[in-house]
Scaffold this active site. Sequence first.
Site, PDB file in Angstrom:
ATOM      1  N   ARG A  24       0.835  -1.197   0.000  1.00  0.00           N
ATOM      2  CA  ARG A  24       0.000   0.000   0.000  1.00  0.00           C
ATOM      3  C   ARG A  24       0.873   1.251   0.000  1.00  0.00           C
ATOM      4  O   ARG A  24       0.517   2.271  -0.590  1.00  0.00           O
ATOM      5  CB  ARG A  24      -0.954   0.018   1.189  1.00  0.00           C
ATOM      6  N   ARG A  87      -1.308   7.401  10.267  1.00  0.00           N
ATOM      7  CA  ARG A  87      -1.552   5.995   9.931  1.00  0.00           C
ATOM      8  C   ARG A  87      -2.740   5.930   8.985  1.00  0.00           C
ATOM      9  O   ARG A  87      -3.821   6.480   9.269  1.00  0.00           O
ATOM     10  CB  ARG A  87      -1.848   5.192  11.197  1.00  0.00           C
ATOM     11  N   MET A 180      -5.327  -2.157  14.986  1.00  0.00           N
ATOM     12  CA  MET A 180      -4.247  -2.780  15.739  1.00  0.00           C
ATOM     13  C   MET A 180      -3.020  -1.898  15.957  1.00  0.00           C
ATOM     14  O   MET A 180      -1.987  -2.404  16.387  1.00  0.00           O
ATOM     15  CB  MET A 180      -3.814  -4.083  15.044  1.00  0.00           C
ATOM     16  N   GLU A 181      -3.101  -0.579  15.709  1.00  0.00           N
ATOM     17  CA  GLU A 181      -1.897   0.238  15.781  1.00  0.00           C
ATOM     18  C   GLU A 181      -2.022   1.584  16.475  1.00  0.00           C
ATOM     19  O   GLU A 181      -1.039   2.128  16.989  1.00  0.00           O
ATOM     20  CB  GLU A 181      -1.351   0.487  14.360  1.00  0.00           C
ATOM     21  N   SER A 203     -13.118  -1.606   6.563  1.00  0.00           N
ATOM     22  CA  SER A 203     -12.989  -2.670   5.566  1.00  0.00           C
ATOM     23  C   SER A 203     -13.967  -3.807   5.804  1.00  0.00           C
ATOM     24  O   SER A 203     -14.270  -4.582   4.889  1.00  0.00           O
ATOM     25  CB  SER A 203     -11.560  -3.223   5.574  1.00  0.00           C
ATOM     26  N   ASP A 204     -14.457  -3.919   7.030  1.00  0.00           N
ATOM     27  CA  ASP A 204     -15.439  -4.967   7.342  1.00  0.00           C
ATOM     28  C   ASP A 204     -16.265  -4.522   8.536  1.00  0.00           C
ATOM     29  O   ASP A 204     -15.862  -3.623   9.279  1.00  0.00           O
ATOM     30  CB  ASP A 204     -14.747  -6.304   7.626  1.00  0.00           C
TER      31      ASP A 204
END
Length: 242
Positions: A24, A87, A180-181, A203-204
Site C-alpha cells: 500500500r 496511519r 491494531m496500531e 474494511s469490514d
Amino acid sequence: MSTHIGAESGQIAPYVLLPGDPYRARWIAETFLEDPQQYNDVRGMLGYTGTYKGVRISAQGSGMGQPSMAIYAQELFEQYDVQAIVRVGTCGALDERVKVRDVILGMAASTDSAMNRPRFGDVTFAPAADFDLLRYCYEAAQEKLLPAVVGGLFSSDQFYNPNTEISATLARYGVLGVEMEAAALYTLAAQFSRRALAVCTVSDHLITGEETTAAERQETFDDMMVMALDAIVRLDREGDGR
C-alpha cells in the site's frame, strides 16, 4: 540509516503516511506522489518519498500490530526527525451507524495491549490524536463531501480475539472501530512531542458481516488517502508542522 529503515539523512520527509501493508505504501507513492523515490526495502517494508501539492511526504510500510508499527514510528520520530505520522489503514466497524468504506478519524485509542505498562506502571495513559491533524483531516472530508466520522478506536493486540464479548462492550461505550496500531502510535507521538493521527477505512463490519476484498483494501481506498494528504498540506501551509 536506522536499524530497520535504510534511508540516509534527508531522504525521509517531515510528514509520513504509515500503512501497515508495504504494497500500500508503494501504491500511495505511485498513485498520489510526484516523482516518488524509494528509500527503503529492508525486510520488505517499502518506503518512498515524493511530493503532493508541493509538500514533501513519505509513505512507509510498518507491518501489522502495535509492536511492529512502534519500531518504525519510533525510528521515524527519533532518528529521522519526522514531525507528523498519519496511519492510513483499515478497521472493523463496531457501530451500526458506521458503514463499510466510511473513514474513521481516530480521536482516541483504547487498547488491550500491555505495551504502556513499562512507561506508566499502574497509571492508565489515554492515547489521543493530535488536534490540528484531526481538525484538518475532518475539514478536508467535509469540503470534499467524503464519508468521515470522528470517534474512538480500539487498538487490539489480537486479530482473532477469543473474547467475543469485548466488541459489544466497547460499542456501548462509543468506540466506533477496531484496529491494531493507533494506541501505540499516539503514545510514541506524545513521547517525542510530535503529531499523529489514525485514519482508518472501514474494511469490514463486525455487526453486519459486510466486508471488502483484499484487492480493494490494498488499492481502492482513495477517500482516506485524500483526507490524510490534504490534512498534511494544510498542516504545512499553516506553519504547524513544527
